[in-house]
Design a protein around this motif. Structure first.
Motif, PDB file in Angstrom:
ATOM      1  N   PRO A  55     -12.044 -10.292 -43.703  1.00 57.67           N
ATOM      2  CA  PRO A  55     -13.172 -10.694 -42.870  1.00 57.67           C
ATOM      3  C   PRO A  55     -11.951 -11.934 -41.817  1.00 57.67           C
ATOM      4  CG  PRO A  55     -13.912 -10.821 -44.985  1.00 57.67           C
ATOM      5  CD  PRO A  55     -12.380 -10.372 -45.136  1.00 57.67           C
ATOM      6  N   GLY A  56     -11.183 -11.725 -42.216  1.00 58.40           N
ATOM      7  CA  GLY A  56      -9.718 -12.627 -41.575  1.00 58.40           C
ATOM      8  C   GLY A  56      -8.609 -11.817 -40.368  1.00 58.40           C
ATOM      9  N   ARG A  57      -9.332 -10.905 -40.936  1.00 58.68           N
ATOM     10  CA  ARG A  57      -7.951 -10.151 -40.125  1.00 58.68           C
ATOM     11  C   ARG A  57      -7.661  -9.650 -38.576  1.00 58.68           C
ATOM     12  NH1 ARG A  57      -7.535  -5.392 -44.701  1.00 58.68           N
ATOM     13  NH2 ARG A  57      -6.865  -6.521 -46.160  1.00 58.68           N
ATOM     14  N   ALA A  58      -9.279  -9.930 -38.008  1.00 56.04           N
ATOM     15  CA  ALA A  58      -8.875  -9.858 -36.727  1.00 56.04           C
ATOM     16  C   ALA A  58      -8.749 -11.196 -36.215  1.00 56.04           C
ATOM     17  CB  ALA A  58     -10.294  -9.207 -36.387  1.00 56.04           C
ATOM     18  N   LEU A  59      -9.657 -12.543 -37.020  1.00 53.80           N
ATOM     19  CA  LEU A  59      -8.841 -13.410 -35.960  1.00 53.80           C
ATOM     20  C   LEU A  59      -7.654 -13.955 -36.141  1.00 53.80           C
ATOM     21  CD1 LEU A  59     -11.867 -15.966 -37.112  1.00 53.80           C
ATOM     22  CD2 LEU A  59     -10.770 -15.329 -34.315  1.00 53.80           C
ATOM     23  N   ALA A  60      -6.978 -13.216 -37.868  1.00 50.64           N
ATOM     24  CA  ALA A  60      -5.303 -13.904 -37.416  1.00 50.64           C
ATOM     25  C   ALA A  60      -4.300 -13.419 -36.549  1.00 50.64           C
ATOM     26  CB  ALA A  60      -4.531 -12.920 -39.200  1.00 50.64           C
ATOM     27  N   ALA A  61      -5.113 -11.538 -35.839  1.00 49.00           N
ATOM     28  CA  ALA A  61      -4.444 -11.457 -34.864  1.00 49.00           C
ATOM     29  C   ALA A  61      -4.209 -12.024 -33.544  1.00 49.00           C
ATOM     30  CB  ALA A  61      -5.133  -9.816 -34.994  1.00 49.00           C
ATOM     31  N   GLU A  62      -5.722 -12.393 -32.986  1.00 50.02           N
ATOM     32  CA  GLU A  62      -5.624 -13.222 -32.124  1.00 50.02           C
ATOM     33  C   GLU A  62      -4.639 -14.383 -32.601  1.00 50.02           C
ATOM     34  OE1 GLU A  62      -7.966 -12.189 -29.737  1.00 50.02           O
ATOM     35  OE2 GLU A  62      -7.094 -10.588 -30.469  1.00 50.02           O
ATOM     36  N   LEU A  63      -4.537 -15.006 -33.112  1.00 48.42           N
ATOM     37  CA  LEU A  63      -3.184 -16.675 -33.408  1.00 48.42           C
ATOM     38  C   LEU A  63      -2.290 -15.816 -33.465  1.00 48.42           C
ATOM     39  CD1 LEU A  63      -5.962 -17.690 -36.328  1.00 48.42           C
ATOM     40  CD2 LEU A  63      -4.779 -18.679 -34.308  1.00 48.42           C
ATOM     41  N   ALA A 121      -2.303 -17.925 -20.899  1.00 48.19           N
ATOM     42  CA  ALA A 121      -2.623 -18.468 -22.322  1.00 48.19           C
ATOM     43  C   ALA A 121      -4.042 -18.755 -22.533  1.00 48.19           C
ATOM     44  CB  ALA A 121      -2.108 -17.625 -23.161  1.00 48.19           C
ATOM     45  N   LEU A 122      -3.676 -20.377 -22.393  1.00 46.47           N
ATOM     46  CA  LEU A 122      -4.744 -21.225 -22.202  1.00 46.47           C
ATOM     47  C   LEU A 122      -5.773 -21.153 -21.928  1.00 46.47           C
ATOM     48  CD1 LEU A 122      -2.427 -24.300 -23.670  1.00 46.47           C
ATOM     49  CD2 LEU A 122      -3.883 -23.011 -25.217  1.00 46.47           C
ATOM     50  N   ASP A 123      -5.647 -20.892 -20.360  1.00 46.12           N
ATOM     51  CA  ASP A 123      -7.061 -20.484 -19.485  1.00 46.12           C
ATOM     52  C   ASP A 123      -7.260 -18.500 -19.692  1.00 46.12           C
ATOM     53  OD1 ASP A 123      -5.787 -22.886 -17.601  1.00 46.12           O
ATOM     54  OD2 ASP A 123      -4.941 -21.405 -16.432  1.00 46.12           O
ATOM     55  N   SER A 124      -7.081 -18.196 -20.462  1.00 45.40           N
ATOM     56  CA  SER A 124      -7.992 -16.995 -20.504  1.00 45.40           C
ATOM     57  C   SER A 124      -8.976 -16.932 -21.329  1.00 45.40           C
ATOM     58  CB  SER A 124      -6.513 -16.120 -21.519  1.00 45.40           C
ATOM     59  OG  SER A 124      -6.758 -16.006 -22.720  1.00 45.40           O
ATOM     60  N   PRO A 125      -9.900 -15.537 -21.380  1.00 42.84           N
ATOM     61  CA  PRO A 125     -11.537 -15.877 -21.263  1.00 42.84           C
ATOM     62  C   PRO A 125     -10.416 -15.301 -23.558  1.00 42.84           C
ATOM     63  CG  PRO A 125     -11.443 -14.585 -19.441  1.00 42.84           C
ATOM     64  CD  PRO A 125     -10.286 -14.943 -19.731  1.00 42.84           C
ATOM     65  N   ARG A 126      -9.260 -15.179 -23.154  1.00 42.15           N
ATOM     66  CA  ARG A 126      -8.955 -14.588 -24.678  1.00 42.15           C
ATOM     67  C   ARG A 126      -8.995 -15.772 -25.853  1.00 42.15           C
ATOM     68  NH1 ARG A 126      -4.358 -10.353 -26.151  1.00 42.15           N
ATOM     69  NH2 ARG A 126      -4.269  -9.802 -28.528  1.00 42.15           N
ATOM     70  N   TYR A 127      -8.537 -16.487 -24.957  1.00 43.41           N
ATOM     71  CA  TYR A 127      -8.450 -17.807 -25.981  1.00 43.41           C
ATOM     72  C   TYR A 127      -9.810 -17.902 -26.493  1.00 43.41           C
ATOM     73  CZ  TYR A 127      -7.073 -22.784 -27.081  1.00 43.41           C
ATOM     74  OH  TYR A 127      -7.426 -23.704 -26.895  1.00 43.41           O
ATOM     75  N   ARG A 128     -10.605 -18.951 -24.789  1.00 40.49           N
ATOM     76  CA  ARG A 128     -11.719 -19.373 -24.866  1.00 40.49           C
ATOM     77  C   ARG A 128     -12.773 -18.145 -26.472  1.00 40.49           C
ATOM     78  NH1 ARG A 128     -10.933 -24.310 -24.119  1.00 40.49           N
ATOM     79  NH2 ARG A 128      -9.273 -23.933 -22.641  1.00 40.49           N
ATOM     80  N   ALA A 129     -12.822 -17.230 -26.018  1.00 42.26           N
ATOM     81  CA  ALA A 129     -13.616 -15.931 -27.204  1.00 42.26           C
ATOM     82  C   ALA A 129     -12.840 -16.820 -28.715  1.00 42.26           C
ATOM     83  CB  ALA A 129     -13.446 -14.719 -26.429  1.00 42.26           C
ATOM     84  N   LEU A 130     -12.092 -16.753 -28.316  1.00 41.37           N
ATOM     85  CA  LEU A 130     -10.769 -17.063 -30.312  1.00 41.37           C
ATOM     86  C   LEU A 130     -11.007 -18.383 -30.512  1.00 41.37           C
ATOM     87  CD1 LEU A 130      -8.874 -16.940 -32.085  1.00 41.37           C
ATOM     88  CD2 LEU A 130      -7.031 -18.162 -30.651  1.00 41.37           C
ATOM     89  N   LEU A 131     -11.559 -19.572 -29.356  1.00 45.71           N
ATOM     90  CA  LEU A 131     -12.266 -20.800 -29.978  1.00 45.71           C
ATOM     91  C   LEU A 131     -13.173 -20.704 -30.548  1.00 45.71           C
ATOM     92  CD1 LEU A 131     -10.861 -23.680 -27.292  1.00 45.71           C
ATOM     93  CD2 LEU A 131      -9.151 -22.958 -30.303  1.00 45.71           C
ATOM     94  N   GLY A 132     -13.833 -19.765 -29.925  1.00 44.79           N
ATOM     95  CA  GLY A 132     -15.377 -19.749 -30.207  1.00 44.79           C
ATOM     96  C   GLY A 132     -15.681 -19.014 -31.637  1.00 44.79           C
ATOM     97  N   ASP A 133     -14.804 -18.166 -31.842  1.00 40.22           N
ATOM     98  CA  ASP A 133     -14.489 -17.351 -32.932  1.00 40.22           C
ATOM     99  C   ASP A 133     -14.264 -18.058 -33.840  1.00 40.22           C
ATOM    100  OD1 ASP A 133     -15.668 -15.284 -31.927  1.00 40.22           O
ATOM    101  OD2 ASP A 133     -13.734 -13.997 -31.882  1.00 40.22           O
ATOM    102  N   LEU A 134     -12.933 -19.586 -33.999  1.00 41.96           N
ATOM    103  CA  LEU A 134     -13.212 -19.936 -34.871  1.00 41.96           C
ATOM    104  C   LEU A 134     -13.823 -21.202 -35.207  1.00 41.96           C
ATOM    105  CD1 LEU A 134      -9.269 -20.529 -34.321  1.00 41.96           C
ATOM    106  CD2 LEU A 134      -9.796 -19.667 -35.972  1.00 41.96           C
TER     107      LEU A 134
END
Length: 257
Positions: A55-63, A121-134
């Motif tokens: 369950p945590g692998r996708a988030l680990a990859a984003e981190l 990276a901090l300005d990217s939608p990818r980072y915002r999505a990561l924060l949301g998922d976390l």
């Protein structure tokens, strides 16, 4: 009553999500050491999520992506500072001030490029999505079904480090460099696991090993940079610095291999 693995992981994840998000404005403001601290928070989160399993692998990859994006500026600064210090220790006839100034300029260029990458990276939608998922992850209870007990995780982490070191001892040349780097990553993962599970002895021992292996990896990175710089001039002077870095690597290898 001893806490379960899932309880310990949940606490760790919640704590590090707060740390990670709180450091973002400091990174944007270029506060000293903020990039390093945010990168460490990402690593600690990633480590906990990896122990959590599928369950945590996708988030680990984003981190992992975030850590790499943050790493350029910090790595350039650390490497550059070490090389400038080495350059200033060169014999006078090799022009230490000139070599140090050249290395300082190279460091500034690499650091600026790395900072631009981090901010993008901090300005990217990818980072915002990561924060949301976390945030979603910390808002609901983790499912601990099938997770090993803390003692089992500790045993597995130690075994992983031993295997990596054994592989490094058998390797030579570039393969040994890679194997020692893998051992360092295993030690770092075990260190963070020790922190998560409240096993300070494991965390302390693995940090000491990580530091020694870090000297070797720093030497690998430094030698690659010096080869690149030597192509632009001052080949002999950079060769002297290269030899010094190679000696550091050999000393670590004698200690561990």
């Amino acid at each position: 009553m001893a806490e379960s693995t899932v309880e310990l992981l949940a606490v760790r994840v919640a704590q590090q999500v707060v740390v990670l998000s709180g450091l973002e404005p400091l990174v944007r403001a270029d506060v000293p050491d903020s990039v390093h601290r945010m990168r460490v928070a990402a690593r600690r989160l990633r480590s906990a999520l990896r122990e959590y399993g599928a369950p945590g692998r996708a988030l680990a990859a984003e981190l992992r992506w975030l850590g790499r994006a943050l790493g350029g500026a910090r790595d350039a600064e650390v490497l550059g500072a070490a090389l400038v210090e080495d350059a200033l220790a060169l014999p006078p006839e090799l022009g230490p001030e000139e070599i140090a100034a050249e290395l300082a300029a190279w460091t500034r260029h690499r650091s600026e490029r790395g900072r631009a990458t981090a901010l993008a990276a901090l300005d990217s939608p990818r980072y915002r999505a990561l924060l949301g998922d976390l945030g979603d992850l910390t808002a609901r209870p983790l499912d601990g079904d099938g997770l090993p007990e803390p003692a089992e995780l500790v045993t597995a982490a130690k075994r992983r480090v031993r295997r990596r070191l054994k592989r490094a001892r058998k390797a030579t040349g570039a393969e040994r460099d890679t194997a020692l780097h893998e051992a360092r990553k295993a030690a770092k993962r075990a260190r963070y696991l020790g922190e998560t599970l409240g096993v300070p002895k494991l965390a302390g021992r693995m940090k000491a090993l990580q530091d020694v292996l870090g000297l070797h990896q720093d030497s690998v990175v430094a030698r690659a940079a010096l080869r690149e710089l030597a192509r632009e001039g001052h080949a002999f002077e950079y060769g002297v610095l290269y030899a010094g870095q190679a000696a550091v690597a050999r000393a670590v290898e004698r200690q561990l291999c």
